[in-house]
Design a protein around this motif. Sequence first.
Motif, PDB file in Angstrom:
ATOM      1  N   ILE A   1       0.034 -46.556 -38.597  1.00  0.00           N
ATOM      2  CA  ILE A   1       0.958 -46.669 -37.466  1.00  0.00           C
ATOM      3  C   ILE A   1       0.200 -46.949 -36.172  1.00  0.00           C
ATOM      4  CG2 ILE A   1       2.564 -45.369 -35.999  1.00  0.00           C
ATOM      5  CD1 ILE A   1       3.480 -43.944 -38.604  1.00  0.00           C
ATOM      6  N   VAL A   2      -0.906 -46.230 -35.977  1.00  0.00           N
ATOM      7  CA  VAL A   2      -1.717 -46.438 -34.774  1.00  0.00           C
ATOM      8  C   VAL A   2      -2.200 -47.887 -34.701  1.00  0.00           C
ATOM      9  CG1 VAL A   2      -3.884 -45.847 -33.638  1.00  0.00           C
ATOM     10  CG2 VAL A   2      -2.437 -44.032 -34.565  1.00  0.00           C
ATOM     11  N   VAL A   3      -2.611 -48.435 -35.836  1.00  0.00           N
ATOM     12  CA  VAL A   3      -3.136 -49.806 -35.852  1.00  0.00           C
ATOM     13  C   VAL A   3      -2.073 -50.801 -35.395  1.00  0.00           C
ATOM     14  CG1 VAL A   3      -3.972 -51.667 -37.338  1.00  0.00           C
ATOM     15  CG2 VAL A   3      -4.881 -49.352 -37.604  1.00  0.00           C
ATOM     16  N   TRP A   4      -0.891 -50.757 -36.023  1.00  0.00           N
ATOM     17  CA  TRP A   4       0.097 -51.782 -35.662  1.00  0.00           C
ATOM     18  C   TRP A   4       0.735 -51.524 -34.304  1.00  0.00           C
ATOM     19  CZ3 TRP A   4       4.852 -49.635 -35.078  1.00  0.00           C
ATOM     20  CH2 TRP A   4       5.328 -48.686 -35.979  1.00  0.00           C
ATOM     21  N   PHE A   5       0.776 -50.268 -33.873  1.00  0.00           N
ATOM     22  CA  PHE A   5       1.342 -50.019 -32.548  1.00  0.00           C
ATOM     23  C   PHE A   5       0.391 -50.509 -31.452  1.00  0.00           C
ATOM     24  CE2 PHE A   5       3.612 -48.011 -29.142  1.00  0.00           C
ATOM     25  CZ  PHE A   5       4.904 -47.887 -29.611  1.00  0.00           C
ATOM     26  N   VAL A   6      -0.906 -50.331 -31.669  1.00  0.00           N
ATOM     27  CA  VAL A   6      -1.885 -50.853 -30.703  1.00  0.00           C
ATOM     28  C   VAL A   6      -1.798 -52.378 -30.652  1.00  0.00           C
ATOM     29  CG1 VAL A   6      -4.356 -51.157 -30.265  1.00  0.00           C
ATOM     30  CG2 VAL A   6      -3.466 -48.893 -30.839  1.00  0.00           C
ATOM     31  N   ILE A   7      -1.675 -53.016 -31.808  1.00  0.00           N
ATOM     32  CA  ILE A   7      -1.524 -54.472 -31.860  1.00  0.00           C
ATOM     33  C   ILE A   7      -0.296 -54.909 -31.058  1.00  0.00           C
ATOM     34  CG2 ILE A   7      -0.908 -56.386 -33.408  1.00  0.00           C
ATOM     35  CD1 ILE A   7      -2.700 -55.046 -35.521  1.00  0.00           C
ATOM     36  N   PHE A   8       0.798 -54.203 -31.247  1.00  0.00           N
ATOM     37  CA  PHE A   8       2.032 -54.540 -30.537  1.00  0.00           C
ATOM     38  C   PHE A   8       1.884 -54.354 -29.027  1.00  0.00           C
ATOM     39  CE2 PHE A   8       5.934 -52.712 -28.619  1.00  0.00           C
ATOM     40  CZ  PHE A   8       6.677 -53.883 -28.547  1.00  0.00           C
ATOM     41  N   ILE A   9       1.297 -53.223 -28.616  1.00  0.00           N
ATOM     42  CA  ILE A   9       1.150 -52.942 -27.185  1.00  0.00           C
ATOM     43  C   ILE A   9       0.283 -54.013 -26.507  1.00  0.00           C
ATOM     44  CG2 ILE A   9       0.112 -51.348 -25.514  1.00  0.00           C
ATOM     45  CD1 ILE A   9       1.060 -49.050 -27.253  1.00  0.00           C
ATOM     46  N   ILE A  10      -0.819 -54.388 -27.157  1.00  0.00           N
ATOM     47  CA  ILE A  10      -1.685 -55.436 -26.593  1.00  0.00           C
ATOM     48  C   ILE A  10      -0.893 -56.724 -26.398  1.00  0.00           C
ATOM     49  CG2 ILE A  10      -3.648 -56.946 -27.099  1.00  0.00           C
ATOM     50  CD1 ILE A  10      -4.957 -54.537 -28.522  1.00  0.00           C
ATOM     51  N   ASN A  11      -0.123 -57.092 -27.404  1.00  0.00           N
ATOM     52  CA  ASN A  11       0.661 -58.322 -27.352  1.00  0.00           C
ATOM     53  C   ASN A  11       1.729 -58.259 -26.259  1.00  0.00           C
ATOM     54  OD1 ASN A  11       1.166 -60.916 -28.214  1.00  0.00           O
ATOM     55  ND2 ASN A  11       2.229 -60.328 -30.088  1.00  0.00           N
ATOM     56  N   TYR A  12       2.392 -57.126 -26.164  1.00  0.00           N
ATOM     57  CA  TYR A  12       3.493 -56.965 -25.207  1.00  0.00           C
ATOM     58  C   TYR A  12       2.980 -57.022 -23.768  1.00  0.00           C
ATOM     59  CZ  TYR A  12       7.982 -55.238 -23.441  1.00  0.00           C
ATOM     60  OH  TYR A  12       9.191 -55.111 -22.789  1.00  0.00           O
ATOM     61  N   PHE A  13       1.944 -56.233 -23.483  1.00  0.00           N
ATOM     62  CA  PHE A  13       1.441 -56.180 -22.112  1.00  0.00           C
ATOM     63  C   PHE A  13       0.720 -57.474 -21.728  1.00  0.00           C
ATOM     64  CE2 PHE A  13       2.213 -51.647 -22.616  1.00  0.00           C
ATOM     65  CZ  PHE A  13       2.757 -51.341 -21.373  1.00  0.00           C
ATOM     66  N   ALA A  14       0.079 -58.125 -22.692  1.00  0.00           N
ATOM     67  CA  ALA A  14      -0.541 -59.425 -22.398  1.00  0.00           C
ATOM     68  C   ALA A  14       0.529 -60.442 -22.023  1.00  0.00           C
ATOM     69  CB  ALA A  14      -1.343 -59.910 -23.601  1.00  0.00           C
ATOM     70  N   THR A  15       1.686 -60.353 -22.661  1.00  0.00           N
ATOM     71  CA  THR A  15       2.798 -61.234 -22.304  1.00  0.00           C
ATOM     72  C   THR A  15       3.251 -60.981 -20.867  1.00  0.00           C
ATOM     73  OG1 THR A  15       3.535 -61.227 -24.614  1.00  0.00           O
ATOM     74  CG2 THR A  15       5.123 -61.971 -22.957  1.00  0.00           C
ATOM     75  N   ILE A  16       3.332 -59.707 -20.499  1.00  0.00           N
ATOM     76  CA  ILE A  16       3.726 -59.365 -19.122  1.00  0.00           C
ATOM     77  C   ILE A  16       2.688 -59.859 -18.119  1.00  0.00           C
ATOM     78  CG2 ILE A  16       4.104 -57.437 -17.529  1.00  0.00           C
ATOM     79  CD1 ILE A  16       5.406 -55.912 -19.827  1.00  0.00           C
ATOM     80  N   PHE A  17       1.419 -59.701 -18.443  1.00  0.00           N
ATOM     81  CA  PHE A  17       0.349 -60.107 -17.516  1.00  0.00           C
ATOM     82  C   PHE A  17       0.295 -61.629 -17.332  1.00  0.00           C
ATOM     83  CE2 PHE A  17      -2.024 -56.042 -18.905  1.00  0.00           C
ATOM     84  CZ  PHE A  17      -1.336 -55.305 -17.947  1.00  0.00           C
TER      85      PHE A  17
END
Length: 479
Positions: free
Chosen positions: A132-148
């Motif tokens: 869970i930690v692995v895929w949630f970190v992947i998702f967070i990186i993708n989401y915030f990179a989109t915002i940035f």
Amino acid sequence: MSSLEQKYNDGIVKGFILSALVWGVASMLVGVWIAFQMVYPELNFGPYFTFGRLRPLHTNAAIFGFALSIIFATGYHTVQRLCRVRIWSDTLAKIHFVLYNITIALAAVTLPLGLSQSKEYAELEWPLDLLIVVWFVIFIINYFATIFTRQEKQLYAAIWFYIASWVTIPILFIVNNLSVPVGWFKSYSVFSGVYDANIQWWYGHNAVAFVLTTPFLGLMYYYLPKHIKQPIYSHRLSIIHFWSLIFLYIWAGPHHLLYSPLPDWLQTTGVVFSIMLWMPSWGGMLNGFLTLTQAKEKIKTDATLKMLLVGITFYGMSTFEGPLLAIRAVSALGHNTDWIVGHVHGGTLGWVGMMSFAVLYYLVPRIWNTNLYSEKLANIHFWIATLGILLYIVSMWVSGITEGSMWRAVDETGALKYPNWVQITETLKPYRLFRGIGGGMYFIGLLIMIYNLLKTISTSGAGFKEIDLRVGEREGNAA
């Protein structure tokens, strides 16, 4: 390629929509099964299909399978529209989707086998926690990179509610699941006693807050005005709603541990913050209602709008009932009774479920570039689901208050009037039967929706065709 020629990645949105349908059926089917197990014990088939094994399977599949699929689908959909940019990495989105569904599938196998940490909403053992930690970190990186990398400078309120979820969930999850492995599927929490209980309900209550509340408020603030083609009633109120809710919610967990060895000052803190939650919660509810008044003439015929209305109504009801149950005198009557079951399902079936259904009816025709197959079936779904919820929660209210009253009843000598637990269980049987029937009606409504949506998808020739950014730009402006 110019920015206007870019395309949104709606394939990932489609994937999570289909994931929500699959896990929705699984979770609610198991939910109906265990509801009837409370009335007909012969429906327990040991050792793998007993109530004790299936109940955590139901909660995990419903919260982390169905609801989280809806959250990820809407999260990917809204962030691209509101930021006017494609998701940062298609590859990371695919990895997230695959690993996420592998996790839920493994949960569906391990929980009936009895492989559990025995923590509410955190039953999965440590290997799955790490996944869970692995895929949630992947998702967070993708989401915030989109915002940035966004092209829209201002962040609309919906994004803030999603951000609050992505920031808080990892903190809650990691702290509560800190454990010492003693085997491949066995571990022990690093906390013990009252400390473990306090951490657990800090996590448990805020799993409700940051999985089942804040992201669904985010989708309310986006999809409600989008559907009625009117702005949110008050942007200022949405900001006040956000900051007050985020500040207050995190401190309410100790109200689950009233009359326990937890220090009195901490119990009181939980009670006080729970009562204060009335104000921001109802502020958000009123913002939703006042937004709906701009399209009240459509409510009679628009099933999606009806579901949004009922969902917001149950949000208001649940956020009134929760603080009420946090008051010591009320908790003394209701705690550990069927009243709590009714309260939880008023929130999950009424608020989370109805908002999820509304979003699915909104998204599927648009993402697949077609029209809804049958508005009539959608209205039938609405009425069956609404009546099912009402039958469910009213029966549980009556059952819970009856149960709590019988537990506390004493005769003229001061002895317990109902010392035989089986006698109380027999008294509650009719109410629990109605609960099972209400849940069954809700499940039938889900099946009607799935048929309607699959027929909708089948009429589309677009398949997984992605949406052009210029369409998204118009959506972004409307939001």
